[in-house]
Design an enzyme around this catalytic site. Sequence first.
Site, mmCIF file in Angstrom:
data_model
loop_
_atom_site.group_PDB
_atom_site.id
_atom_site.type_symbol
_atom_site.label_atom_id
_atom_site.label_comp_id
_atom_site.label_asym_id
_atom_site.label_seq_id
_atom_site.Cartn_x
_atom_site.Cartn_y
_atom_site.Cartn_z
ATOM 1 N N GLY A 208 1.896 7.575 -3.417
ATOM 2 C CA GLY A 208 0.566 8.091 -3.784
ATOM 3 C C GLY A 208 -0.494 7.066 -3.489
ATOM 4 O O GLY A 208 -0.265 6.111 -2.745
ATOM 5 N N ASN A 209 -1.664 7.260 -4.064
ATOM 6 C CA ASN A 209 -2.731 6.272 -3.893
ATOM 7 C C ASN A 209 -3.608 6.256 -5.145
ATOM 8 O O ASN A 209 -3.387 7.026 -6.081
ATOM 9 C CB ASN A 209 -3.536 6.552 -2.618
ATOM 10 C CG ASN A 209 -4.144 7.939 -2.646
ATOM 11 O OD1 ASN A 209 -4.981 8.235 -3.477
ATOM 12 N ND2 ASN A 209 -3.696 8.808 -1.736
ATOM 13 N N HIS A 210 -4.625 5.415 -5.128
ATOM 14 C CA HIS A 210 -5.425 5.178 -6.349
ATOM 15 C C HIS A 210 -6.550 6.181 -6.558
ATOM 16 O O HIS A 210 -7.365 6.001 -7.456
ATOM 17 C CB HIS A 210 -6.026 3.769 -6.305
ATOM 18 C CG HIS A 210 -5.010 2.686 -6.364
ATOM 19 N ND1 HIS A 210 -4.179 2.516 -7.435
ATOM 20 C CD2 HIS A 210 -4.673 1.727 -5.465
ATOM 21 C CE1 HIS A 210 -3.371 1.493 -7.206
ATOM 22 N NE2 HIS A 210 -3.648 1.004 -6.009
ATOM 23 N N ALA A 276 -7.887 12.237 -0.970
ATOM 24 C CA ALA A 276 -7.221 11.101 -0.329
ATOM 25 C C ALA A 276 -5.776 11.522 -0.099
ATOM 26 O O ALA A 276 -4.879 11.215 -0.890
ATOM 27 C CB ALA A 276 -7.307 9.889 -1.235
#
Length: 399
Positions: A208-210, A276
Amino acid sequence: MLRNKNIIVGVTGSIAAYKSAFLVRLLVKAGANVKVVMTAAAAEFITPLTLSTLSKNPVLTDFKKNESGEWNNHVELGLWADAMIIAPASANTIAKMANGICDNLLAAVYLSVRCKVYVAPAMDLDMLKHPSTSDNLKRIASFGNGIINPGIGELASGLIGEGRMAEPEEIISFLEKEFTKHLPLSGKNVLVTAGPTYEAIDPVRFIGNHSSGKMGFAIAEELANQGATVSLICGPNQLTVVNKNIQRRDVTSAEELYNWCKILAKVYDIAILSAAVADFKPAKIANQKIKKTVADQSIQLVPTIDTLAELGKTKKKNQILVGFALETENEIENAKTKIKKKNLDFIVLNSLKDKGAGFKTDTNKISIIDKYNKITTFGLKNKSEVAKDIIAEILKPEK
Ligand code: CTP
């Protein structure tokens, strides 16, 4: 849409007056400031105390405010209002409105207001059908008042037919539509993506990402505030939607996000893809949790489907497609390449180099690069202000 709107609810003498309590409650719940004006006949059906409690304001029934000679200023009240809704409107009040008769406070307020007035008639079917009532209704409509037509059903008299006051929920959605009608994005279908995507590695882990989704949610709210109907496709996040014109679809992976966007691709007028999305996903998802006893673990990655690029391929002439780019180097050049490659109208560039911009923050600092390579740079702003700047770019007349 009704948030912070000043609304006068006029209540007249009809058995449907009990429904005005629900109407006032729904208006207050929607964030409106409500003041109630009642006729003396209405007060026979529902008490002013009920309506003042629900509206959180004193209910006005008479010109005279108190024994010390103060009066209820109908002109001031008329100037305060963004809308007046007379519900229920009896045949008697409708007749007065049609003929300018001003023998009570409600009629005086009606004649004084500068805002639009809406009328929700409630009466027995034969009274409604009577030529004098239908003429009066036509007449008040010709003055610019909005008529919220009564429904068909069992009436208080026991007869079945037309005359039931519209339900409070129907009145609320009628008013919401009226308030959005003149907004710049009224009638537009907008697709927004927001947040991260999670690509499963095994039943407990993911790539995943932030991303927090805050930018995309701010865009969706602002679009809806400007009259658009918004489909918000969002990856995992902790956020809530406020505006009722936003339909939220929660997804987890890039593939799920794409599947929703594919369905909506034919019907959007504007698409703003701020999610994102993970660019890669594991080639295979392990059925069981991967144990740490396995030495030299490696995960083979394959690209995810690029939703923005796919929408770019099918984009019609009248559709507007906006992408986001988060870059760490060669920002402008990379962003310009993406506009061409993905057939965008413009791209919103945010850089991780800028303090206060990017993931998780409540602020962002963007540049907009359009398809003619014109660059507009903005200062650090709150994300809802940034959303307004992006929408202003969409609303600019075509060069
Ligand atoms: N995007 C998308 N689907 C993907 C990847 C990206 O819809 N699978 C969209 C994002 O929502 C964003 C834009 O594409 O609007 C830019 O994404 P970004 O990851 O910055 O660019 P890429 O084109 O993927 O290129 P790179 O990662 O190499 O910079």
